[in-house]
Write an enzyme that holds these catalytic residues in place. Structure first.
Site, PDB file in Angstrom:
ATOM      1  N   LYS A 215      47.399  25.830  42.933  1.00  0.00           N
ATOM      2  CA  LYS A 215      47.665  24.419  42.663  1.00  0.00           C
ATOM      3  C   LYS A 215      49.157  24.161  42.436  1.00  0.00           C
ATOM      4  CE  LYS A 215      46.254  20.749  39.482  1.00  0.00           C
ATOM      5  NZ  LYS A 215      45.334  20.419  38.364  1.00  0.00           N
ATOM      6  N   GLU A 221      49.924  36.247  40.074  1.00  0.00           N
ATOM      7  CA  GLU A 221      49.056  37.166  40.801  1.00  0.00           C
ATOM      8  C   GLU A 221      48.891  36.726  42.261  1.00  0.00           C
ATOM      9  OE1 GLU A 221      47.266  36.756  36.569  1.00  0.00           O
ATOM     10  OE2 GLU A 221      48.322  35.502  38.031  1.00  0.00           O
ATOM     11  N   GLY A 275      41.553  23.394  38.648  1.00  0.00           N
ATOM     12  CA  GLY A 275      41.229  24.507  39.532  1.00  0.00           C
ATOM     13  C   GLY A 275      39.766  24.897  39.512  1.00  0.00           C
ATOM     14  N   ARG A 276      39.170  24.945  38.320  1.00  0.00           N
ATOM     15  CA  ARG A 276      37.777  25.379  38.219  1.00  0.00           C
ATOM     16  C   ARG A 276      36.796  24.329  38.726  1.00  0.00           C
ATOM     17  NH1 ARG A 276      40.352  24.809  33.550  1.00  0.00           N
ATOM     18  NH2 ARG A 276      39.665  23.366  31.926  1.00  0.00           N
ATOM     19  N   GLU A 360      36.630  28.465  29.965  1.00  0.00           N
ATOM     20  CA  GLU A 360      37.995  27.959  30.077  1.00  0.00           C
ATOM     21  C   GLU A 360      38.046  26.482  29.715  1.00  0.00           C
ATOM     22  OE1 GLU A 360      41.171  29.472  32.927  1.00  0.00           O
ATOM     23  OE2 GLU A 360      40.587  27.596  33.902  1.00  0.00           O
ATOM     24  N   HIS A 391      16.271  45.239  34.192  1.00  0.00           N
ATOM     25  CA  HIS A 391      16.385  46.667  33.927  1.00  0.00           C
ATOM     26  C   HIS A 391      17.725  47.013  33.280  1.00  0.00           C
ATOM     27  CE1 HIS A 391      12.676  47.765  36.120  1.00  0.00           C
ATOM     28  NE2 HIS A 391      12.965  46.666  36.808  1.00  0.00           N
ATOM     29  N   LYS A 508      50.511  35.403  30.163  1.00  0.00           N
ATOM     30  CA  LYS A 508      51.315  35.459  31.389  1.00  0.00           C
ATOM     31  C   LYS A 508      52.802  35.536  31.055  1.00  0.00           C
ATOM     32  CE  LYS A 508      48.150  32.935  34.437  1.00  0.00           C
ATOM     33  NZ  LYS A 508      48.013  31.765  35.327  1.00  0.00           N
TER      34      LYS A 508
END
Length: 548
Positions: A215, A221, A275-276, A360, A391, A508
């Site tokens: 964005k 990263e 973003g999410r 978030e 399981h 960050k």
């Protein structure tokens, strides 16, 4: 502008909150029992099953009575939830810390419907960008848009992180039955070199296109992986030719161009799309590439179905109710987590996507007015795919000391592309049976057998079953919007901002400073860095191990 005075008042200091607290104590003292509630009220499953779009949601196995629901709705009214939802849908700057509107719902609004924020109708820009996406994907899938050496693109690699990767990767996997066009899509997010190595494994740079999704076009990263991918492509194609194999999705066009993306290859997103919540924007370009323009539009239409359900009256909407149930358990029962268990292999990434959406968004300790919250906020979301999870962690769900409300997601029909496999119908029925059985066992348990307490399942553990006909693009869109709206409504009750994420920034910033020391290649002393003592010690050990 905040919607009414409700946003400025502490919800925990209201009479509605106090009434719910008293009611919870009464139920807990009286031993509210799901088996007894079910036996006393044969109509409970019918009254406690709701529909929204194609989704059938059974919430009959929750620790609530009719009184509970009335009190929860009264709490939502006092908190001004309906007004906040209306303000969000109306383009007001409800993201108060960033001074922005929150308009992910505009990405799937009906064609021709105006969506105004800041006096500007953003609907034409959204429509234009969707058309650009469609034209790009049509050219890519037809072979009209080729690489620098005139070879067709065979693989698209999406480079992003967080909302730029979790939603698109989840949707890409969920909609495997609808992939077409012969272009493989891969997703790379982790800065670990192994992640990019796996993403590039077996690929030919001449047949590979990279979509860099960021964005602000400043995510460390993402840019590190993009630079490495460009170097990889340039090693075969040359730097100039490699540039033809990159497109960007960003709200920071100039930064993308400065990085080296051609202006015509920059797709827009906007600062009013978190973003999410961005999968319906060009952040979903890889998804559209995989499933085609029509199926992508069907996914947006599915989202719109739930948006319209909410807009018709938040107090009556199923996302409102489910969000309030989460508040009920988090704040009045002390249940800290929610397990999300899709009984669909292709929805295995759904809980991972949902972790970001909920945690978030609502992992906040400060209210809209800047004061500390007066209660717990946000659930810890976790989960896994059924039947595998039966399981692993279902033992804790059934007999552990921690009560975990659970969401089970199940489909009435197997995925279209596997329905014809031998025994598929029988295995799908077994899958559905396991889902229904887990919800029943959690609710009603089983007594000890012949004085053997090890075999006792106490039951009385709440769950929701969300069922849909089959996993189509529309149904996936409905599931996505169902949980998005739950999240927003929870935040509105707590009076927090669900749309910023300052909690991810400090780490960050510190990492940038640490990288400088790591790249310097010398162990720090107590006097030559500003790091805390533990970080200094770790840096020294790292330097020793790296050289050893």
């Amino acid at each position: 502008m905040l919607p009414s005075d409700a946003a400025a008042s502490d919800i925990t200091a209201t009479s509605e909150w106090a009434a719910l607290a008293r009611h919870a104590r009464e139920l807990q003292a009286g031993g509210v029992d799901l088996a007894a509630l079910s036996e006393a009220d044969p109509d409970r499953p019918g009254r406690c099953t709701s529909t929204a779009g194609q989704l059938v949601i059974d919430w009959s196995r929750h620790l609530v009575t009719d009184t509970t629901v009335e009190l929860l709705l009264a709490l939502a009214e006092r908190a001004g939830v309906a007004a906040r939802i209306e303000a969000m849908l109306g383009g007001e700057p409800v993201n108060v810390t960033d001074g922005r509107a929150v308009l992910h719902t505009a990405l799937r609004a009906p064609a021709g419907e105006a969506v105004v924020t800041g006096g500007v109708d953003v609907a034409p820009a959204i429509a234009a960008e969707h058309e650009r996406m469609g034209a790009f994907v049509r050219a890519l899938r037809s072979g009209e848009r080729r690489g620098a050496t005139d070879l067709p693109i065979r693989t698209v690699v999406n480079i992003g992180i967080g909302g730029s990767q979790l939603g698109p990767a989840m949707a890409h996997e969920a909609l495997a039955a609808f992939r077409s066009g012969g272009i493989e899509c891969r997703f790379v997010s982790n800065i670990d070199p192994a992640a990019l190595a796996a993403g590039l494994d077996g690929l030919d740079p001449a047949e590979t296109l990279f979509i860099v999704v960021s964005k602000g076009f400043a995510t460390a990263e993402t840019l590190a992986n993009a630079r490495a991918a460009r170097t990889w492509a340039a090693s075969v194609l040359g730097l100039k030719a490699a540039g033809q194999h990159f497109v960007a999705v960003t709200a920071s066009r100039d930064e993308a161009v400065e990085f080296g993306i051609e202006p015509d290859n920059v797709f827009a997103t906007w600062d009013w799309v978190g973003g999410r919540f961005s999968m319906g924007s060009a952040a979903g370009l890889a998804v559209m590439t995989a499933i085609g323009e029509e199926n992508f539009a069907a996914m947006l239409a599915g989202m719109r179905t739930i948006d319209e359900h909410v807009a018709a009256g938040p107090a009556a909407s199923i996302p409102m109710l489910l969000g309030l149930l989460s508040v009920w358990y988090r704040n009045f029962w002390g249940f800290q987590t929610r397990a999300v268990v899709p009984y669909s292999e292709r929805l295995r990434l759904f809980p991972v996507w949902l972790q970001q959406v909920i945690m978030e968004s609502n992992g906040k300790r400060i209210r809209l007015d800047g004061s500390p919250v007066g209660c717990e906020t946000a659930e810890i979301v976790w989960g896994g795919v059924g039947t595998d999870s039966q399981h692993s962690f279902h033992q804790l769900l059934h007999q552990g000391t921690t009560v975990v409300p659970a969401d089970f997601i199940v489909l009435a029909r197997a995925d279209a592309d596997v329905a014809g496999l031998p025994g598929a119908a029988e295995r799908h029925e077994a899958l559905v049976a396991n889902c229904f059985a887990q919800a029943a066992a959690l609710a009603f348990g089983t007594p000890a057998a012949e004085d053997d307490p090890h075999r006792e399942l106490p039951g009385n553990r709440p769950s929701t079953v969300v069922m849909a006909p089959e996993l189509t693009p529309s149904v996936l869109g409905q599931l996505v919007a169902l949980y998005e709206h739950q999240t927003v409504m929870q935040g509105a009750v707590w009076g927090i901002n669900s749309f910023d994420q300052f909690g991810v920034e400090l780490g960050k910033t510190l990492a940038d400073a640490i990288v400088d020391d790591l790249q310097a290649g010398t162990a720090p002393t107590d006097t030559d860095t500003d790091h805390d003592p533990s970080t200094k010690s770790l840096l020294a050990h790292y330097e020793r191990l790296r050289e050893g």
